[in-house]
Design a protein around this motif. Sequence first.
Motif, PDB file in Angstrom:
ATOM      1  N   ALA A   1       0.833  -1.210   0.000  1.00  0.00           N
ATOM      2  CA  ALA A   1       0.000   0.000   0.000  1.00  0.00           C
ATOM      3  C   ALA A   1       0.861   1.252   0.000  1.00  0.00           C
ATOM      4  O   ALA A   1       0.502   2.255  -0.629  1.00  0.00           O
ATOM      5  CB  ALA A   1      -0.941  -0.012   1.206  1.00  0.00           C
TER       6      ALA A   1
ATOM      7  N   THR B   1      -3.345  -0.342  -4.463  1.00  0.00           N
ATOM      8  CA  THR B   1      -4.630  -0.243  -3.766  1.00  0.00           C
ATOM      9  C   THR B   1      -4.971  -1.598  -3.163  1.00  0.00           C
ATOM     10  O   THR B   1      -5.085  -2.601  -3.877  1.00  0.00           O
ATOM     11  CB  THR B   1      -5.746   0.178  -4.731  1.00  0.00           C
ATOM     12  OG1 THR B   1      -5.443   1.470  -5.269  1.00  0.00           O
ATOM     13  CG2 THR B   1      -7.090   0.249  -4.007  1.00  0.00           C
TER      14      THR B   1
ATOM     15  N   GLN C   1     -11.381  -6.087   7.904  1.00  0.00           N
ATOM     16  CA  GLN C   1     -11.706  -5.448   6.632  1.00  0.00           C
ATOM     17  C   GLN C   1     -13.219  -5.335   6.491  1.00  0.00           C
ATOM     18  O   GLN C   1     -13.969  -6.128   7.089  1.00  0.00           O
ATOM     19  CB  GLN C   1     -11.154  -6.271   5.464  1.00  0.00           C
ATOM     20  CG  GLN C   1      -9.647  -6.393   5.453  1.00  0.00           C
ATOM     21  CD  GLN C   1      -9.132  -7.320   4.360  1.00  0.00           C
ATOM     22  OE1 GLN C   1      -9.780  -8.299   4.007  1.00  0.00           O
ATOM     23  NE2 GLN C   1      -7.961  -7.003   3.814  1.00  0.00           N
TER      24      GLN C   1
ATOM     25  N   PRO D   1      -9.428  -1.920   2.083  1.00  0.00           N
ATOM     26  CA  PRO D   1      -9.228  -1.164   3.330  1.00  0.00           C
ATOM     27  C   PRO D   1      -9.093  -2.100   4.521  1.00  0.00           C
ATOM     28  O   PRO D   1      -9.869  -3.050   4.675  1.00  0.00           O
ATOM     29  CB  PRO D   1     -10.497  -0.316   3.418  1.00  0.00           C
ATOM     30  CG  PRO D   1     -10.937  -0.150   1.993  1.00  0.00           C
ATOM     31  CD  PRO D   1     -10.588  -1.446   1.316  1.00  0.00           C
ATOM     32  N   THR D   2      -8.089  -1.841   5.365  1.00  0.00           N
ATOM     33  CA  THR D   2      -7.747  -2.791   6.423  1.00  0.00           C
ATOM     34  C   THR D   2      -7.357  -2.073   7.709  1.00  0.00           C
ATOM     35  O   THR D   2      -6.653  -1.068   7.674  1.00  0.00           O
ATOM     36  CB  THR D   2      -6.582  -3.703   5.993  1.00  0.00           C
ATOM     37  OG1 THR D   2      -6.884  -4.336   4.743  1.00  0.00           O
ATOM     38  CG2 THR D   2      -6.314  -4.779   7.030  1.00  0.00           C
TER      39      THR D   2
ATOM     40  N   PHE E   1     -15.623   1.491   9.095  1.00  0.00           N
ATOM     41  CA  PHE E   1     -15.821   1.190   7.681  1.00  0.00           C
ATOM     42  C   PHE E   1     -17.204   1.612   7.187  1.00  0.00           C
ATOM     43  O   PHE E   1     -17.501   1.450   5.994  1.00  0.00           O
ATOM     44  CB  PHE E   1     -15.624  -0.310   7.424  1.00  0.00           C
ATOM     45  CG  PHE E   1     -14.208  -0.783   7.630  1.00  0.00           C
ATOM     46  CD1 PHE E   1     -13.178  -0.271   6.873  1.00  0.00           C
ATOM     47  CD2 PHE E   1     -13.916  -1.746   8.593  1.00  0.00           C
ATOM     48  CE1 PHE E   1     -11.864  -0.706   7.050  1.00  0.00           C
ATOM     49  CE2 PHE E   1     -12.616  -2.195   8.773  1.00  0.00           C
ATOM     50  CZ  PHE E   1     -11.584  -1.664   8.005  1.00  0.00           C
TER      51      PHE E   1
END
Length: 302
Positions: A100, A105, A172, A108-109, A127
Amino acid sequence: MKKCAILSMDSLAGFETSDSLLDQPMLALGWQTERVSWRKEQVNWSDYDVVLIRSPWDYQDDMAAFIKVLAKIEQSSARLENSLAVVNWNINKSYLKQLASQQVTIVPTLWPDKFDASDIPEYFQHFNSEQIVLKPRVSANADNTFWLKKANYTSNIAALQQAFAQRDLMVQPFMPAICQEGEFSLFYFNGQYSHAILKTPAPGDFRVQEEHGGVLLAITPEPELTRVADQTMQAIHQLHGDLLYARIDFVRFNTSFALMEAELIEPSLYFNMDEKSPQRFVDAFAQRLQTQAKNAVVLGSC
């Protein structure tokens, strides 16, 4: 006749593997292949010229022992593919942070220091999602992966506490595209693109592995997916050079694609999904060994 050990596990019962499709093209090249469990004791790894890590799909149960075996192989005269350095980097999914940082890309984590059930509501909020996924940073075959829904996640607390009592975790958002479309896997041999597939989970599931009912489809990747995959491979190349094999998994994300995982240790390479892929792998294998032999001669003459 040169000898190549195909590093596996004691039994592949219940698993799908296509590595046997390498046997004939390897034999035609003058290589004898032999399946060897990584758990087999008193193996003289110097009896082999090359050891290919292929299907040790229980290594996550005893990672320290697995790494110790790989270290023994690298200390022998056999060549280990992929290398121990690559395995050590790839075995913990925190490698995604490094990719990242190189503008790859990723999904999202969050990377919590430890599991705490009281933090779960914050994960949903972070999130802005009604569904999240918790999984170990070291795992295979979707083991101990939890798909949680905000409405009823509390029923999983006991299982989560047990799963992550001794495991680092990552969090995630659940990616609906996995169920709606599937997960894309692209395969590279010695840095060169080989083939691609789309893996779709069974109805009501999110796991795409065949062992969990996933369905496979050979595809030609669209230009945007190819661009993102090539960018990812370039980032990996900057860190480790070209690897004998790599599988990179993506999910559609916004107007492009996000990397789910870069599988560099023991990914299924799905040779059965592209009839020419076994030969491409063997050609890459031969080219790699030839290049390394030439480099060794040059260094030896310095």
